[in-house]
Write a protein that holds these residues in place. Structure first.
Motif, PDB file in Angstrom:
ATOM      1  N   VAL A 143      -4.543   6.539  -3.936  1.00  0.00           N
ATOM      2  CA  VAL A 143      -3.320   6.528  -3.120  1.00  0.00           C
ATOM      3  C   VAL A 143      -2.936   5.074  -2.843  1.00  0.00           C
ATOM      4  O   VAL A 143      -3.764   4.303  -2.374  1.00  0.00           O
ATOM      5  N   PRO A 144      -1.693   4.671  -3.153  1.00  0.00           N
ATOM      6  CA  PRO A 144      -1.290   3.281  -2.924  1.00  0.00           C
ATOM      7  C   PRO A 144      -1.365   2.913  -1.444  1.00  0.00           C
ATOM      8  O   PRO A 144      -1.133   3.765  -0.576  1.00  0.00           O
ATOM      9  N   SER A 145      -1.658   1.639  -1.191  1.00  0.00           N
ATOM     10  CA  SER A 145      -1.885   1.232   0.191  1.00  0.00           C
ATOM     11  C   SER A 145      -0.622   1.373   1.026  1.00  0.00           C
ATOM     12  O   SER A 145      -0.687   1.660   2.222  1.00  0.00           O
ATOM     13  N   ILE A 146       0.538   1.211   0.394  1.00  0.00           N
ATOM     14  CA  ILE A 146       1.783   1.322   1.158  1.00  0.00           C
ATOM     15  C   ILE A 146       1.958   2.736   1.694  1.00  0.00           C
ATOM     16  O   ILE A 146       2.455   2.954   2.806  1.00  0.00           O
ATOM     17  N   VAL A 147       1.477   3.710   0.915  1.00  0.00           N
ATOM     18  CA  VAL A 147       1.588   5.100   1.355  1.00  0.00           C
ATOM     19  C   VAL A 147       0.692   5.341   2.565  1.00  0.00           C
ATOM     20  O   VAL A 147       1.087   5.993   3.541  1.00  0.00           O
ATOM     21  N   PHE A 148      -0.510   4.754   2.530  1.00  0.00           N
ATOM     22  CA  PHE A 148      -1.377   4.856   3.702  1.00  0.00           C
ATOM     23  C   PHE A 148      -0.732   4.191   4.912  1.00  0.00           C
ATOM     24  O   PHE A 148      -0.863   4.665   6.040  1.00  0.00           O
ATOM     25  N   LEU A 150       2.525   3.869   5.606  1.00  0.00           N
ATOM     26  CA  LEU A 150       3.571   4.753   6.142  1.00  0.00           C
ATOM     27  C   LEU A 150       2.949   5.944   6.856  1.00  0.00           C
ATOM     28  O   LEU A 150       3.408   6.365   7.927  1.00  0.00           O
ATOM     29  N   TRP A 151       1.879   6.462   6.257  1.00  0.00           N
ATOM     30  CA  TRP A 151       1.183   7.600   6.859  1.00  0.00           C
ATOM     31  C   TRP A 151       0.634   7.205   8.233  1.00  0.00           C
ATOM     32  O   TRP A 151       0.723   7.956   9.199  1.00  0.00           O
ATOM     33  N   ILE A 153       1.823   5.011  10.240  1.00  0.00           N
ATOM     34  CA  ILE A 153       2.896   4.891  11.235  1.00  0.00           C
ATOM     35  C   ILE A 153       3.223   6.240  11.851  1.00  0.00           C
ATOM     36  O   ILE A 153       3.293   6.374  13.070  1.00  0.00           O
ATOM     37  N   MET A 261      -0.904  -4.192   3.800  1.00  0.00           N
ATOM     38  CA  MET A 261       0.239  -3.395   4.190  1.00  0.00           C
ATOM     39  C   MET A 261      -0.037  -2.508   5.390  1.00  0.00           C
ATOM     40  O   MET A 261       0.819  -2.347   6.256  1.00  0.00           O
TER      41      MET A 261
ATOM     42  N   THR B 102      -2.231  12.812   4.200  1.00  0.00           N
ATOM     43  CA  THR B 102      -1.358  11.825   3.561  1.00  0.00           C
ATOM     44  C   THR B 102      -0.434  12.503   2.559  1.00  0.00           C
ATOM     45  O   THR B 102       0.778  12.276   2.562  1.00  0.00           O
ATOM     46  N   THR B 105       2.159  14.598   4.274  1.00  0.00           N
ATOM     47  CA  THR B 105       3.167  13.780   4.953  1.00  0.00           C
ATOM     48  C   THR B 105       4.152  13.191   3.955  1.00  0.00           C
ATOM     49  O   THR B 105       5.368  13.222   4.177  1.00  0.00           O
ATOM     50  N   VAL B 106       3.617  12.643   2.854  1.00  0.00           N
ATOM     51  CA  VAL B 106       4.505  12.005   1.878  1.00  0.00           C
ATOM     52  C   VAL B 106       5.458  13.033   1.274  1.00  0.00           C
ATOM     53  O   VAL B 106       6.664  12.794   1.167  1.00  0.00           O
ATOM     54  N   GLY B 287       0.723   0.529  -7.574  1.00  0.00           N
ATOM     55  CA  GLY B 287       0.977   0.747  -6.158  1.00  0.00           C
ATOM     56  C   GLY B 287       0.792  -0.482  -5.298  1.00  0.00           C
ATOM     57  O   GLY B 287       0.913  -0.408  -4.081  1.00  0.00           O
ATOM     58  N   THR B 289       1.612  -3.581  -3.244  1.00  0.00           N
ATOM     59  CA  THR B 289       2.843  -3.982  -2.584  1.00  0.00           C
ATOM     60  C   THR B 289       2.876  -5.481  -2.336  1.00  0.00           C
ATOM     61  O   THR B 289       3.839  -6.158  -2.696  1.00  0.00           O
ATOM     62  N   TRP B 337      10.630   6.717   2.317  1.00  0.00           N
ATOM     63  CA  TRP B 337       9.751   7.857   2.015  1.00  0.00           C
ATOM     64  C   TRP B 337      10.000   8.389   0.607  1.00  0.00           C
ATOM     65  O   TRP B 337       9.066   8.792  -0.088  1.00  0.00           O
ATOM     66  N   ALA B 340       8.186   6.162  -1.656  1.00  0.00           N
ATOM     67  CA  ALA B 340       6.744   6.407  -1.577  1.00  0.00           C
ATOM     68  C   ALA B 340       6.360   7.650  -2.367  1.00  0.00           C
ATOM     69  O   ALA B 340       5.353   7.663  -3.085  1.00  0.00           O
TER      70      ALA B 340
END
Lengths: 390, 367
Positions: A143-148, A150-151, A153, A261, B102, B105-106, B287, B289, B337, B340
């Protein structure tokens, strides 16, 4: 004569002298393709050295002007994100503290859980399920770190609010939980929880491989003496895997130190030295998140100051990673044969952990070859049986 | 002579079985689990129910009940054993929670903004001359193109270097040679480079060459390549070492040159593992960033030229959508989102390809 003709047609440019020498020493001739290919691969290996030297060199070149600048009187440095600091070191000091503090919290939360998971997969889960369960945990690494981030938040921040309130009310006398508790949840605790989730897979997959390497005879001996499963693990598995687990934890720490991130998105930071985990304005900022937040708005010299902090982050994580590898190299016994078998069965689902496992195991194997610990026991068994038969 | 078979005395009534006495029944864990689920649900219904609290309370009650039960009926050692088993299982379930949470949510937040227009349009502001209104058009096409270009260039740089270095380490270098040892060590060191430092490196490099406004997609590719090369080297090295030495020796014995042995024997044998490793390495860096954000900055404009100007990518779009939102904050967050979710879909596809390749191209034979 026929021989000569054959070699001659294969390497037309080499002439008769080459073929006669080939016949005498029975050595394969180096063809042009051979030489080019060897040169290419050696060159690629050398390029690794060049790249790494380049990383260090360019960071230093860019950072030096800001590190040795006069921070109080320089019009570029005494305003904006770098304003109000006497020198580079008073600026970077709190950042280093924040980086170490956030990673330490993440490690305290993540490491025990990760080791528990590794133990569950290696020794408690049903054999047929173990591979799938391990793959599930490795998915966390994908899972990309940016997704973690956002999660974190929208899920972790509100999730931790009741816990923060409770800790602040009842344990507020401990400095860690003191201060004005945050109402939005943008605390260093929330950031560290997300960091903990991110370092879970790396610690788990290395520890799991190490636990699986425990010599079967050690485990069976402990069980035969009447140990319960947990006592067997304490007696046989942990002593065998200790150095591997420690180095896995350090590699997890190295990962947490450089993670950007999650922290940049979640916490509302301040550049100061603080141990409080639950407050709004007293969260120590980390180096990586500070760079990410200020880089777009910084002027040239301020950018160079940020690159200077990045250089220090590079040095710190380098030190942690090297320490991990030194500890891994002092690992105990294990066999190369077993390792190859396991590798053949399970294709590595996460390449970044393969290297660490490989590292630990290779050194273990090298050591055990000298001792010959695991290989000999079955042979002794066999001799004894044969003796009895005779 | 005296050994006569005495008539065995039938036990009167039930006698405790020595093997099972002093033990809890077989499925006691499940009974206790059910009991604690019910108990904690009842307790929480009095105070106010929520799922997280229910599961946490269940775990606590379960561990306590099992520990007390076992130490009363059995002994302390067995009680410890059972509690540890419970703790370890809880740890595993705890790790699955963030993964599932996760993904849910995504998908839940991103599915609303993903549609055909989001994928095929670029973000822009459209001025309507009739109504004098400026409508912002949300799209991710520039980010998708940017991600594919930047990751593609990074892969083009790092795959040859990575595979050739692995071939050098496995096929050419002597293990004790200084260069082999140094390269192995440096690859280890490179895996420890924080991703943001790779971004700073690329930025430093290009600002020395090009000047202060050195943002470009190619610069980001260099940063990603720095992160990707060590991953490719280590997974390829691992796979090449798995190729049996017998195959190489058989080839040499037939007089085949080293180059042909490597390209015709060693690489085809290891190709499945190598492709898998490369795919997973791409999935790893796609992924990232921070390095792209440093080196390629961000933009809403469509830019397919990697050598000039800032370039947008999916992860950076997700980051900036949240951290530096536009005037319409809700729309910015929604597009974050969406980006993402697209990113997760890309990563999942790459992982699936890696798995399929590993299955399909696995070497046939005894293994």
């Amino acid at each position: 004569m026929g021989d000569q003709a054959a070699t001659g047609t294969k390497t037309p440019g080499s002439g008769p002298s080459g073929s006669s020498r080939g016949a005498r020493t029975m050595r394969a001739k180096a063809r042009p393709a051979d030489r080019i290919f060897k040169g290419l691969s050696t060159g690629s290996a050398a390029s690794i050295m060049v790249i790494l030297a380049g990383v260090a060199l360019f960071l230093i070149i860019q950072a030096v002007p800001a590190i040795f600048a006069d921070w109080q009187n320089n019009p570029d440095l005494n305003t904006g994100p770098t304003g109000g600091y006497a020198s580079f070191w008073t600026y970077v000091g709190p950042l280093i503290w924040g980086t170490l503090f956030a990673s330490a919290i993440a490690l305290v939360i993540g490491a025990p859980i990760a080791i528990g998971i590794a133990l569950f997969i290696s020794h408690y889960a049903p054999r047929r399920l173990a591979g799938i369960l391990g793959y599930l945990v490795d998915l966390l690494a994908a899972v990309p770190s940016i997704v973690f981030g956002l999660w974190g938040i929208i899920v972790i921040r509100p999730f931790l609010l009741p816990l923060s309130d409770w800790l602040n009310t009842y344990l507020g006398w401990i400095p860690l939980f003191g201060g004005q508790v945050s109402t939005t949840g943008s605390t260093i605790l929330a950031g560290a929880v997300v960091l903990a989730v991110m370092i879970l897979p790396i610690i788990t997959s290395i520890s799991r491989e190490i636990f699986l390497q425990t010599p079967r005879l050690h485990e069976e001996a402990a069980l035969a003496l009447g140990a319960t499963k947990w006592e067997m693990i304490k007696l046989a598995v942990f002593p065998y895997g200790r150095s591997g687990v420690i180095s896995a934890t350090l590699l997890g720490l190295g990962r947490a130190l450089g993670e950007t991130m999650a922290i940049a998105l979640i916490i509302s930071p301040a550049i100061l030295v603080s141990v409080r985990m639950l407050t709004e304005g007293e969260n120590s900022q980390t180096i990586a998140a500070n760079i990410a937040l200020n880089f777009p708005i910084a002027t040239t010299l301020q950018r160079e100051a940020l690159i200077g902090t990045g250089l220090l982050l590079f040095v710190i994580s380098l030190a942690v990673n090297m320490l991990a590898r030194v500890i891994a190299s002092r690992a105990g016994a294990g066999t190369k044969r077993k390792r190859q078998k396991i590798n053949a069965q399970l294709p590595p689902s996460d390449p970044s952990t393969v290297l660490a496992v490989d590292d630990v195991l290779a050194r273990k194997a090298a050591k055990s070859h000298a001792e010959g610990a695991d290989d000999e026991e079955p042979e002794i068994d066999k001799e004894e049986r044969e003796g009895k038969d005779a | 002579m005296s050994a006569t078979i005495s008539p065995s005395r039938q036990p009167s009534g039930r006698v405790a079985n020595a093997l099972t006495s002093g033990q809890l029944p077989r499925f006691v864990e499940w009974y206790v689990l059910g009991g604690s689920l019910a108990l904690s649900a009842a307790l929480l219904l009095l105070m106010g129910f929520n799922i997280a609290g229910w599961l946490v309370l269940t775990a606590v009650i379960y561990l306590l009940a099992l520990g007390i039960l076992s130490s009363v009926v059995e002994n302390r050692r067995k009680a410890t054993d059972r509690v540890i088993r419970g703790l370890v299982t809880v740890a595993f379930l705890l790790a699955l929670a963030p993964l599932i949470s996760t993904l849910i949510t995504v998908v839940a937040n991103g599915i609303g903004s993903i549609n055909w227009n989001f994928i095929t349009q670029t973000s822009s502001s459209v001025f309507n001359a009739d109504t004098l209104e400026v409508t912002t058009q949300v799209g991710a096409w520039q980010a998708i193109v940017g991600t594919l270009i930047i990751t593609g260039i990074a892969a083009l740089i790092s795959i040859p270097i990575g595979i050739l270095t692995a071939i050098y380490l496995v096929e050419y270098a002597q293990p004790k040679q200084w260069m082999a040892r140094t390269v192995t060590f440096l690859v280890d060191v490179m895996t420890g480079i924080p991703s943001i430092v790779a971004g700073l490196f690329a930025f430093s490099l290009f600002s020395l060459i090009v000047g202060p406004k050195a943002f470009s997609g190619f610069s980001a590719s260099i940063a990603l390549a720095v992160l990707m090369i060590p991953i490719v080297v280590r997974s390829c090295e691992e796979m090449l070492r798995l190729v049996p030495g017998d195959l190489r020796e058989a080839s040499y014995a037939l007089g085949v040159s080293k180059f042909s042995t490597i390209t015709k024997i060693v690489l085809p044998t290891a190709i499945a593992g190598i492709v898998t490793g490369v795919m997973l390495a791409i999935a790893r860096v796609i992924g990232e960033t921070a390095p792209i954000f440093m080196a390629a900055s961000f933009t809403d404009n469509f830019n397919a030229n990697p050598f000039d100007g800032p370039m947008q990518t999916l992860p950076v779009m997700a980051y900036t959508g949240y951290k530096f939102p536009g005037q319409d904050i809700a729309a910015s967050n929604a597009s974050a989102w969406g980006a993402a979710l697209l990113l997760v879909i890309l990563v999942v596809i790459l992982n699936l390809i890696a798995r399929v390749v590993a299955k399909v191209f696995a070497p046939k034979g005894s293994r």
